[in-house]
Design an enzyme around this catalytic site. Structure first.
Site, PDB file in Angstrom:
ATOM      1  N   ASN A 171     -41.001  25.056 -27.474  1.00 34.26           N
ATOM      2  CA  ASN A 171     -40.772  23.328 -27.075  1.00 34.26           C
ATOM      3  C   ASN A 171     -41.826  22.950 -26.352  1.00 34.26           C
ATOM      4  O   ASN A 171     -42.114  23.416 -25.319  1.00 34.26           O
ATOM      5  CB  ASN A 171     -39.372  23.276 -26.503  1.00 34.26           C
ATOM      6  CG  ASN A 171     -39.012  21.876 -26.494  1.00 34.26           C
ATOM      7  OD1 ASN A 171     -39.863  20.985 -26.142  1.00 34.26           O
ATOM      8  ND2 ASN A 171     -37.679  21.467 -26.753  1.00 34.26           N
ATOM      9  N   HIS A 215     -42.285  19.074 -22.842  1.00 31.81           N
ATOM     10  CA  HIS A 215     -42.971  18.537 -21.590  1.00 31.81           C
ATOM     11  C   HIS A 215     -44.356  18.550 -21.279  1.00 31.81           C
ATOM     12  O   HIS A 215     -45.075  18.140 -20.330  1.00 31.81           O
ATOM     13  CB  HIS A 215     -42.140  19.505 -20.388  1.00 31.81           C
ATOM     14  CG  HIS A 215     -40.785  18.991 -20.618  1.00 31.81           C
ATOM     15  ND1 HIS A 215     -40.264  18.039 -20.263  1.00 31.81           N
ATOM     16  CD2 HIS A 215     -39.642  19.950 -20.698  1.00 31.81           C
ATOM     17  CE1 HIS A 215     -39.158  17.975 -20.251  1.00 31.81           C
ATOM     18  NE2 HIS A 215     -38.584  19.162 -20.712  1.00 31.81           N
ATOM     19  N   HIS A 258     -38.584  17.025 -29.446  1.00 33.58           N
ATOM     20  CA  HIS A 258     -37.333  16.427 -29.496  1.00 33.58           C
ATOM     21  C   HIS A 258     -37.790  14.821 -29.449  1.00 33.58           C
ATOM     22  O   HIS A 258     -38.319  14.356 -28.273  1.00 33.58           O
ATOM     23  CB  HIS A 258     -36.501  16.748 -28.198  1.00 33.58           C
ATOM     24  CG  HIS A 258     -35.137  15.761 -28.009  1.00 33.58           C
ATOM     25  ND1 HIS A 258     -34.411  16.055 -27.155  1.00 33.58           N
ATOM     26  CD2 HIS A 258     -34.813  14.739 -28.881  1.00 33.58           C
ATOM     27  CE1 HIS A 258     -33.417  14.995 -27.281  1.00 33.58           C
ATOM     28  NE2 HIS A 258     -33.498  14.463 -28.390  1.00 33.58           N
ATOM     29  N   GLY A 265     -38.899  25.841 -23.784  1.00 26.73           N
ATOM     30  CA  GLY A 265     -40.055  24.897 -23.331  1.00 26.73           C
ATOM     31  C   GLY A 265     -40.304  24.710 -21.909  1.00 26.73           C
ATOM     32  O   GLY A 265     -41.610  25.173 -21.638  1.00 26.73           O
ATOM     33  N   HIS A 266     -39.599  24.022 -21.137  1.00 26.50           N
ATOM     34  CA  HIS A 266     -39.791  23.748 -19.657  1.00 26.50           C
ATOM     35  C   HIS A 266     -40.475  25.068 -19.066  1.00 26.50           C
ATOM     36  O   HIS A 266     -41.282  24.615 -18.418  1.00 26.50           O
ATOM     37  CB  HIS A 266     -38.725  23.281 -18.826  1.00 26.50           C
ATOM     38  CG  HIS A 266     -38.939  22.655 -17.590  1.00 26.50           C
ATOM     39  ND1 HIS A 266     -38.511  23.634 -16.609  1.00 26.50           N
ATOM     40  CD2 HIS A 266     -39.344  21.428 -17.065  1.00 26.50           C
ATOM     41  CE1 HIS A 266     -38.922  22.972 -15.356  1.00 26.50           C
ATOM     42  NE2 HIS A 266     -39.583  21.753 -15.884  1.00 26.50           N
ATOM     43  N   GLU A 298     -35.852  18.143 -32.993  1.00 23.55           N
ATOM     44  CA  GLU A 298     -34.401  17.794 -32.156  1.00 23.55           C
ATOM     45  C   GLU A 298     -34.371  16.168 -32.265  1.00 23.55           C
ATOM     46  O   GLU A 298     -35.234  15.398 -32.065  1.00 23.55           O
ATOM     47  CB  GLU A 298     -34.555  18.357 -30.836  1.00 23.55           C
ATOM     48  CG  GLU A 298     -34.711  19.899 -30.867  1.00 23.55           C
ATOM     49  CD  GLU A 298     -34.458  20.183 -29.362  1.00 23.55           C
ATOM     50  OE1 GLU A 298     -34.151  21.561 -29.360  1.00 23.55           O
ATOM     51  OE2 GLU A 298     -34.658  19.472 -28.400  1.00 23.55           O
ATOM     52  N   THR A 356     -32.485  15.659 -19.085  1.00 25.68           N
ATOM     53  CA  THR A 356     -32.504  16.428 -20.228  1.00 25.68           C
ATOM     54  C   THR A 356     -31.458  16.643 -21.018  1.00 25.68           C
ATOM     55  O   THR A 356     -30.267  16.005 -20.482  1.00 25.68           O
ATOM     56  CB  THR A 356     -33.540  17.913 -19.841  1.00 25.68           C
ATOM     57  OG1 THR A 356     -33.813  18.399 -21.032  1.00 25.68           O
ATOM     58  CG2 THR A 356     -32.432  18.651 -19.146  1.00 25.68           C
TER      59      THR A 356
END
Length: 243
Positions: free
Chosen positions: A7, A10, A43, A213-214, A70, A100
């Site tokens: 992801n 970020h 997203h 992701g993060h 997303e 989030t």
């Protein structure tokens, strides 16, 4: 073999913090693929706090793996998905005030709307996933809605503050994965996973893909982007193989 969806939201968060053109989400996505990512997740939030519409359209023809878009269950987002035609769409809950995505999509209580979204996307040749809590009733509702894929929300597991709480939440995820597979669903998982806890989820039999992701973006600050992607995937594969 378990797969890693990276992801890159970020990366866009960092860009939007200063309103610059960098860091490039396109570069991040392509280099993640080179490092072993099996898909790229983005997203597009209604408030456009990180990923922008232009990012979605720019990425779609460039990705060598697949796009997992997303989005909330809204007519606006359905319209964008029909234009972009990502390989996968994951329907998620969305609230403006949240930091989030917190919690899973309420499928059982919104079966008509979710079923409609699944039908629209399915008719366009887009595979649909529902991001849901590790809850049997929600998994049953996902099946009834016509989604072929579910993504189990692992945030509660990741946020467990005691070993006992973590064991309890891990058991919930394990039961959810087993139930989803029993219903014939493809089961993915994600949220809050990092290099310290991913092995516990990756070792669960039946999970096809983890979306992370993060933690990768944060770890990349210290070790570099490609290394962070490779390390996460190696940890996942090692855990899955050991199981």
């Amino acid at each position: 073999m378990i797969k890693l969806g990276v992801n890159i939201d970020h990366v866009a968060t960092l860009r939007q913090a200063r309103g610059t053109q960098y860091p490039s989400v396109v570069q991040a996505a392509l280099r993640a693929e080179e490092a072993g990512a099996d898909s790229i997740t983005i997203h597009l939030r209604e408030d456009r706090r990180h990923i922008q519409d232009a990012d979605v359209f720019a990425l779609r023809p460039l990705l060598q793996t697949k796009m997992n878009l997303e989005m909330a269950v809204t007519e606006e987002m359905l319209g964008i998905a029909l234009q972009v035609k990502p390989q996968d769409v994951c329907l998620v809950p969305e609230r403006r005030e949240e930091r989030t995505t917190e919690g899973g999509l309420e499928v059982a209580g919104n079966l008509v709307a979710v079923s409609h979204a699944c039908q629209v996307l399915r008719d366009a040749g887009i595979r649909v996933s529902l991001f849901i809590a590790p809850d049997i009733a929600q998994i049953d509702a996902a099946k009834a809605a016509g989604a072929p894929v579910i993504e189990i929300h692992t945030g509660t597991f990741a946020d467990a503050e005691t070993p006992e709480e973590q064991v309890h939440e891990l058991a919930r995820v394990q039961a959810a994965v087993a139930h989803g597979r029993k219903l014939g669903l493809v089961v993915n998982a994600g949220h809050g996973l990092n290099i310290h806890n991913v092995h516990l989820i990756a070792a669960i039999p039946g999970i096809e893909e983890l979306n992370i992701g993060h933690a990768i973006v944060a770890h990349a600050i210290f070790v570099g982007w490609e290394y962070a992607v490779r390390e996460m995937k190696a940890l996942m594969l090692q855990a899955a193989k050991a199981e």
